[in-house]
Design an enzyme around this catalytic site. Structure first.
Site, mmCIF file in Angstrom:
data_model
loop_
_atom_site.group_PDB
_atom_site.id
_atom_site.type_symbol
_atom_site.label_atom_id
_atom_site.label_comp_id
_atom_site.label_asym_id
_atom_site.label_seq_id
_atom_site.Cartn_x
_atom_site.Cartn_y
_atom_site.Cartn_z
ATOM 1 N N LYS A 1 0.846 -1.205 0.000
ATOM 2 C CA LYS A 1 0.000 0.000 0.000
ATOM 3 C C LYS A 1 0.872 1.242 0.000
ATOM 4 C CE LYS A 1 -4.010 -0.930 2.930
ATOM 5 N NZ LYS A 1 -4.723 -0.463 4.130
ATOM 6 N N ASP B 1 -8.659 1.957 4.722
ATOM 7 C CA ASP B 1 -9.146 0.601 4.924
ATOM 8 C C ASP B 1 -9.639 0.104 3.572
ATOM 9 O OD1 ASP B 1 -9.449 -1.453 6.975
ATOM 10 O OD2 ASP B 1 -11.520 -1.460 6.262
ATOM 11 N N GLY C 1 -1.304 -9.209 -1.180
ATOM 12 C CA GLY C 1 -2.657 -9.656 -0.848
ATOM 13 C C GLY C 1 -3.306 -10.467 -1.963
ATOM 14 N N HIS D 1 -8.606 0.698 -6.979
ATOM 15 C CA HIS D 1 -9.457 1.330 -5.974
ATOM 16 C C HIS D 1 -8.643 2.348 -5.169
ATOM 17 C CE1 HIS D 1 -7.226 -2.044 -4.496
ATOM 18 N NE2 HIS D 1 -7.657 -1.974 -3.258
ATOM 19 N N ARG D 2 -7.439 1.927 -4.748
ATOM 20 C CA ARG D 2 -6.582 2.769 -3.911
ATOM 21 C C ARG D 2 -6.157 4.029 -4.668
ATOM 22 N NH1 ARG D 2 -3.754 -0.950 -2.627
ATOM 23 N NH2 ARG D 2 -5.068 -1.201 -0.798
HETATM 24 P P1 ITT Z 1 -2.994 -1.364 7.232
HETATM 25 O O1 ITT Z 1 -4.352 -1.528 7.899
HETATM 26 O O2 ITT Z 1 -1.869 -1.319 8.220
HETATM 27 O O3 ITT Z 1 -2.960 -0.217 6.266
HETATM 28 P P2 ITT Z 1 -3.672 -3.925 6.017
HETATM 29 O O4 ITT Z 1 -2.955 -4.830 5.075
HETATM 30 O O5 ITT Z 1 -4.194 -4.529 7.290
HETATM 31 O O6 ITT Z 1 -2.706 -2.690 6.344
HETATM 32 P P3 ITT Z 1 -6.404 -3.357 5.280
HETATM 33 O O7 ITT Z 1 -6.948 -3.494 6.638
HETATM 34 O O8 ITT Z 1 -6.911 -2.246 4.437
HETATM 35 O O9 ITT Z 1 -4.814 -3.204 5.249
HETATM 36 O O10 ITT Z 1 -6.572 -4.796 4.674
HETATM 37 C C1 ITT Z 1 -7.013 -5.016 3.496
HETATM 38 C C2 ITT Z 1 -6.612 -6.416 3.054
HETATM 39 O O11 ITT Z 1 -7.314 -6.562 1.821
HETATM 40 C C3 ITT Z 1 -5.131 -6.505 2.734
HETATM 41 O O12 ITT Z 1 -4.379 -7.110 3.756
HETATM 42 C C4 ITT Z 1 -5.144 -7.375 1.483
HETATM 43 O O13 ITT Z 1 -5.154 -8.738 1.812
HETATM 44 C C5 ITT Z 1 -6.459 -6.999 0.829
HETATM 45 N N1 ITT Z 1 -6.250 -5.891 -0.123
HETATM 46 C C6 ITT Z 1 -6.575 -4.581 0.005
HETATM 47 N N2 ITT Z 1 -6.178 -3.861 -1.052
HETATM 48 C C7 ITT Z 1 -5.564 -4.740 -1.866
HETATM 49 C C8 ITT Z 1 -4.919 -4.628 -3.097
HETATM 50 O O14 ITT Z 1 -4.754 -3.470 -3.709
HETATM 51 N N3 ITT Z 1 -4.432 -5.736 -3.640
HETATM 52 C C9 ITT Z 1 -4.557 -6.939 -3.043
HETATM 53 N N4 ITT Z 1 -5.126 -7.139 -1.872
HETATM 54 C C10 ITT Z 1 -5.629 -6.044 -1.275
#
Ligand code: ITT
Length: 193
Positions: free
Chosen positions: A12, A65, A142, A169-170
């Site tokens: 991210k 999130d 992810g 999305h991000r």
């Molecule tokens: P932070 O909360 O510390 O930012 P995190 O990995 O826990 O990190 P999220 O709570 O937003 O972040 O979790 C979203 C999960 O969804 C992430 O761990 C991935 O498994 C998945 N995810 C989100 N955006 C993604 C992306 O662009 N590509 C692939 N998987 C994604």
């Protein structure tokens, strides 16, 4: 105005950095874990996290999130994406999708920014796509190896960071934030760096 991007996720952080560099923003990344409340709405989770992060850091702060919502699974894993990735992972999702023909899915991102000056602001972004039959690619993080955004034949993990940022999305949420944030430069000098 400076800000702190709070995330423990290096993938991210790189994606955001690429976009914020385009805008020439002055920010730093803080790998601090924030509590994630159980909620269906990503915006509410992000809101809680940003207020928590602000209380600790006392600087303008941005958190995200994000989640993967799979139609055939009634939106699962959605707000539980992080936990589901760490437990059943990509292979677990593919198992749940065995024999499923309609593989529509979407990624959503909710960005929350807080500073005493602006108070709370939320920006969202989404990308529609589908779940591949098998994992492909080594990039990203992810669920990237199994998500194919509409308009491409590649999974996110088969794309370069710049390419993923054209679809994701991000990136969509980040650009909305960036367009708003850059207007703050017109504030009186007392509020600027
Ligand atoms: P932070 O909360 O510390 O930012 P995190 O990995 O826990 O990190 P999220 O709570 O937003 O972040 O979790 C979203 C999960 O969804 C992430 O761990 C991935 O498994 C998945 N995810 C989100 N955006 C993604 C992306 O662009 N590509 C692939 N998987 C994604």
């Amino acid at each position: 105005m400076r800000f702190v991007l709070v995330t423990t996720n290096k993938g991210k952080a790189s994606e955001f950095s690429e976009i914020f560099r385009e805008y020439g923003f002055n920010f730093r990344i803080e790998p601090m874990a924030t509590p994630e409340i159980q909620e269906d709405d990503l915006r509410k989770i992000a809101r809680y996290s940003v207020l928590y992060a602000y209380k600790v850091l006392r600087e303008p702060v941005l958190v995200e999130d994000a989640g993967l919502f799979i139609k055939a699974l009634n939106g699962f894993p959605g707000p539980y994406s992080s936990y589901v990735y760490e437990t059943i992972g990509v292979e677990g999702i593919l198992k749940l999708m065995e024999g499923v023909v309609r593989r529509d899915a979407r990624f959503e991102s909710a960005l929350a920014f807080y500073s005493p000056l602006t108070e709370l602001k939320i920006f969202t972004g989404a990308v529609e796509g589908s779940i591949s039959e098998e994992p492909r690619g080594r990039g990203g993080f992810g669920f990237d190896p199994i998500f194919i955004p509409d308009g491409s034949v590649k999974t996110f993990a088969e794309m370069s960071l710049e390419e993923k940022n054209r679809f994701s999305h991000r990136a969509r949420a980040a650009r909305k934030f960036a367009e708003w944030f850059k207007t703050l430069k017109t504030l009186p000098p007392i509020y600027q760096d």
